[in-house]
Design a protein around this motif. Structure first.
Motif, PDB file in Angstrom:
ATOM      1  N   GLY A 206     -76.799  62.554 -41.131  1.00  0.00           N
ATOM      2  CA  GLY A 206     -75.711  63.396 -41.615  1.00  0.00           C
ATOM      3  C   GLY A 206     -74.664  63.640 -40.547  1.00  0.00           C
ATOM      4  O   GLY A 206     -73.456  63.668 -40.827  1.00  0.00           O
ATOM      5  N   LEU A 207     -75.092  63.789 -39.288  1.00  0.00           N
ATOM      6  CA  LEU A 207     -74.146  63.982 -38.195  1.00  0.00           C
ATOM      7  C   LEU A 207     -73.315  62.720 -37.945  1.00  0.00           C
ATOM      8  O   LEU A 207     -72.136  62.791 -37.598  1.00  0.00           O
ATOM      9  N   GLN A 208     -73.926  61.555 -38.139  1.00  0.00           N
ATOM     10  CA  GLN A 208     -73.158  60.314 -38.015  1.00  0.00           C
ATOM     11  C   GLN A 208     -72.081  60.230 -39.096  1.00  0.00           C
ATOM     12  O   GLN A 208     -70.946  59.821 -38.830  1.00  0.00           O
ATOM     13  N   LEU A 209     -72.454  60.634 -40.304  1.00  0.00           N
ATOM     14  CA  LEU A 209     -71.465  60.671 -41.376  1.00  0.00           C
ATOM     15  C   LEU A 209     -70.378  61.695 -41.048  1.00  0.00           C
ATOM     16  O   LEU A 209     -69.176  61.434 -41.259  1.00  0.00           O
ATOM     17  N   ALA A 210     -70.758  62.835 -40.512  1.00  0.00           N
ATOM     18  CA  ALA A 210     -69.769  63.851 -40.125  1.00  0.00           C
ATOM     19  C   ALA A 210     -68.831  63.317 -39.039  1.00  0.00           C
ATOM     20  O   ALA A 210     -67.625  63.608 -39.040  1.00  0.00           O
ATOM     21  N   LEU A 211     -69.386  62.533 -38.125  1.00  0.00           N
ATOM     22  CA  LEU A 211     -68.562  61.937 -37.075  1.00  0.00           C
ATOM     23  C   LEU A 211     -67.520  60.999 -37.671  1.00  0.00           C
ATOM     24  O   LEU A 211     -66.342  61.028 -37.287  1.00  0.00           O
ATOM     25  N   ARG A 212     -67.926  60.185 -38.638  1.00  0.00           N
ATOM     26  CA  ARG A 212     -66.969  59.285 -39.277  1.00  0.00           C
ATOM     27  C   ARG A 212     -65.963  60.043 -40.131  1.00  0.00           C
ATOM     28  O   ARG A 212     -64.801  59.632 -40.242  1.00  0.00           O
ATOM     29  N   LEU A 213     -66.370  61.153 -40.731  1.00  0.00           N
ATOM     30  CA  LEU A 213     -65.411  61.979 -41.464  1.00  0.00           C
ATOM     31  C   LEU A 213     -64.385  62.570 -40.507  1.00  0.00           C
ATOM     32  O   LEU A 213     -63.183  62.635 -40.826  1.00  0.00           O
ATOM     33  N   TRP A 214     -64.834  62.967 -39.329  1.00  0.00           N
ATOM     34  CA  TRP A 214     -63.911  63.486 -38.313  1.00  0.00           C
ATOM     35  C   TRP A 214     -62.939  62.389 -37.871  1.00  0.00           C
ATOM     36  O   TRP A 214     -61.752  62.634 -37.681  1.00  0.00           O
TER      37      TRP A 214
ATOM     38  N   ILE B  24     -73.779  67.368 -29.592  1.00  0.00           N
ATOM     39  CA  ILE B  24     -72.931  67.516 -28.407  1.00  0.00           C
ATOM     40  C   ILE B  24     -71.711  66.603 -28.511  1.00  0.00           C
ATOM     41  O   ILE B  24     -70.584  67.003 -28.189  1.00  0.00           O
ATOM     42  N   LEU B  25     -71.931  65.367 -28.976  1.00  0.00           N
ATOM     43  CA  LEU B  25     -70.829  64.411 -29.112  1.00  0.00           C
ATOM     44  C   LEU B  25     -69.783  64.916 -30.095  1.00  0.00           C
ATOM     45  O   LEU B  25     -68.579  64.925 -29.790  1.00  0.00           O
ATOM     46  N   LEU B  26     -70.223  65.350 -31.254  1.00  0.00           N
ATOM     47  CA  LEU B  26     -69.290  65.798 -32.277  1.00  0.00           C
ATOM     48  C   LEU B  26     -68.567  67.068 -31.838  1.00  0.00           C
ATOM     49  O   LEU B  26     -67.339  67.189 -31.975  1.00  0.00           O
ATOM     50  N   GLY B  27     -69.303  68.027 -31.286  1.00  0.00           N
ATOM     51  CA  GLY B  27     -68.676  69.256 -30.806  1.00  0.00           C
ATOM     52  C   GLY B  27     -67.735  69.004 -29.647  1.00  0.00           C
ATOM     53  O   GLY B  27     -66.645  69.593 -29.573  1.00  0.00           O
ATOM     54  N   GLY B  28     -68.139  68.116 -28.733  1.00  0.00           N
ATOM     55  CA  GLY B  28     -67.287  67.794 -27.593  1.00  0.00           C
ATOM     56  C   GLY B  28     -65.993  67.133 -28.007  1.00  0.00           C
ATOM     57  O   GLY B  28     -64.916  67.430 -27.473  1.00  0.00           O
TER      58      GLY B  28
END
Length: 413
Positions: A358-366, A28-32
């Motif tokens: 993996g989502l935390q890594l995706a968040l940092r990539l974003w 939700i955090l990443l999509g939001g």
């Protein structure tokens, strides 16, 4: 035996549900964030020919309130004084709020070097001593130096910039040009956050993501909405509007004065513009862990509107999303070896924790894409979640009791 089986079942389902909750929260955090930033208004770029054009008519005073900012004031003033002229008449005022370090000396040295290199008039920069705060009155944060300096300001526009901000050369011209074009009475920029010390690498990426998702940037820019928000590090006012709302003097006791000023602008029918200025302004908030702890425990509860349940709830959810996966993964792996009958469920829990990481890594990539924040120490967000878990209740305690509630050592209660 039955009790042991029941305990094992509770453990398995606890691990599975906590892992699923963390994965859902991070998704939700990443999509939001992606949704919010795709729709958020941004500071407009200058057309290429305009970068060398003569500045428009008008006047601007850039105010830098400072208290013990020896580590920051030099780079801040250098970036300001190296700016492309935002208008025909502009100057920078450093307002010293009783610093006990070398803030003023370093500020004068930095300005002298910048003005000499730019071959600009010495009238471009001045230092003002804010003097002692009025006896018997409650003035917190930078409300006093900002009030005091306005006795010396007669320009059309006034920009308040924090000492820990660095501006790109065209930032002033872009911001003033857009404020004029959009008839804004207050234009505030969300700066790009940078990290230096380990404490910042642990906590700031988490805070950036929460702020990015939680701040109602669309509603703040909607004149029909009562929602108001502004970022204190960069607040550009039309001086007449600033005076009409009473300025910082009317908010002498406000700890989070930027939000209060934004609310006054909207409540009085003036126009607020809150924009992403990620390519124009950079902010380095804290030099070490004590400064970070003091700063976030000052702001956490007030930033959530003084809502104690929300402040405590957020402080519980953050460690679940960011620290939980790093703790749950080994627990699920060990339990899968010890409880073969529940292995499939435990392996599902383990898979969810790996997905969370993996989502935390995706968040940092974003964040690297949006904010140019390097991937350095990305795994430290796991430890950062535990720090935030402590910040929340500490902020509630300090804010409600006034004990230990300080900013740069000065009491706020």
């Amino acid at each position: 035996m039955a009790g042991t089986a029941l305990t094992g079942t509770v453990l398995v389902w606890s691990l599975l549900l906590l892992s699923a909750a963390a994965a859902l929260g991070l998704s939700i955090l990443l999509g939001g964030l992606a949704w919010v930033f795709a729709r958020a208004p941004r500071l407009a770029a200058l057309p290429e020919p305009d970068e060398q054009a003569q500045p428009p008519e008008g006047s601007l005073t850039v105010v830098v309130p400072a208290y013990n900012e020896a580590a920051n004031i030099g780079p801040c003033l250098s970036s300001l004084l190296a700016s492309a002229a935002p208008c025909s008449h502009w100057r920078v005022l450093l307002v010293d709020d009783g610093s006990s370090d070398d803030t003023v000396t370093i500020g004068r040295q930095a300005s002298a070097q910048a003005l000499n290199e730019a071959d600009a008039s010495a009238e471009r920069f001045a230092v003002l001593d804010a003097g002692p705060r009025p006896a018997g009155e409650r003035w917190v944060g930078k409300t006093w130096p900002c009030t005091r300096v306005m006795e010396e300001v007669d320009s059309d526009w006034v920009l308040f910039v924090d000492a820990d901000v660095r501006l790109q050369p065209t930032a002033l011209r872009r911001a003033l040009g857009q404020a004029v074009a959009e008839q804004a009475d207050l234009l505030s920029l969300a700066p790009r956050l940078s990290c230096g010390c380990l404490a910042e690498w642990m906590v700031q990426p988490i805070m950036v993501s929460l702020l990015g998702l939680g701040f109602p940037i669309e509603a703040a820019n909607d004149p029909a909405s009562a929602v108001a928000f502004a970022a204190g590090p960069f607040m550009l006012f039309r001086r007449s509007a600033y005076e009409a709302i009473g300025g910082h003097r009317a908010l002498a006791g406000e700890v989070v004065e930027d939000l209060a000023l934004a609310r006054r602008i909207k409540d009085t029918g003036h126009r607020l513009r809150y924009l992403l200025g990620l390519d124009a302004a950079e902010l380095r908030m804290y030099a070490n862990f004590p400064a970070l702890w003091e700063g976030w425990t000052k702001n956490w509860l007030l930033g959530l509107g003084g809502n104690v349940p929300a402040a405590l709830g957020a402080a519980a959810v953050v460690p679940l999303m960011f620290s939980g996966p790093w703790l749950l993964a080994p627990a699920a792996a060990i339990a899968a070896l010890a409880l073969p009958a529940e292995r499939m469920l435990l392996l599902a829990a383990l898979a969810l924790t790996v997905l969370c990481i993996g989502l935390q890594l995706a968040l940092r990539l974003w964040m690297r894409w949006q904010f140019a924040l390097p991937l350095r120490h990305w795994w430290l967000m796991g430890a950062g979640g535990l720090v935030v878990a402590g910040i929340g209740p500490t902020s509630v305690w300090r804010t409600l009791t006034g004990r230990g509630w300080t900013w740069k050592g000065r009491p706020l209660g």
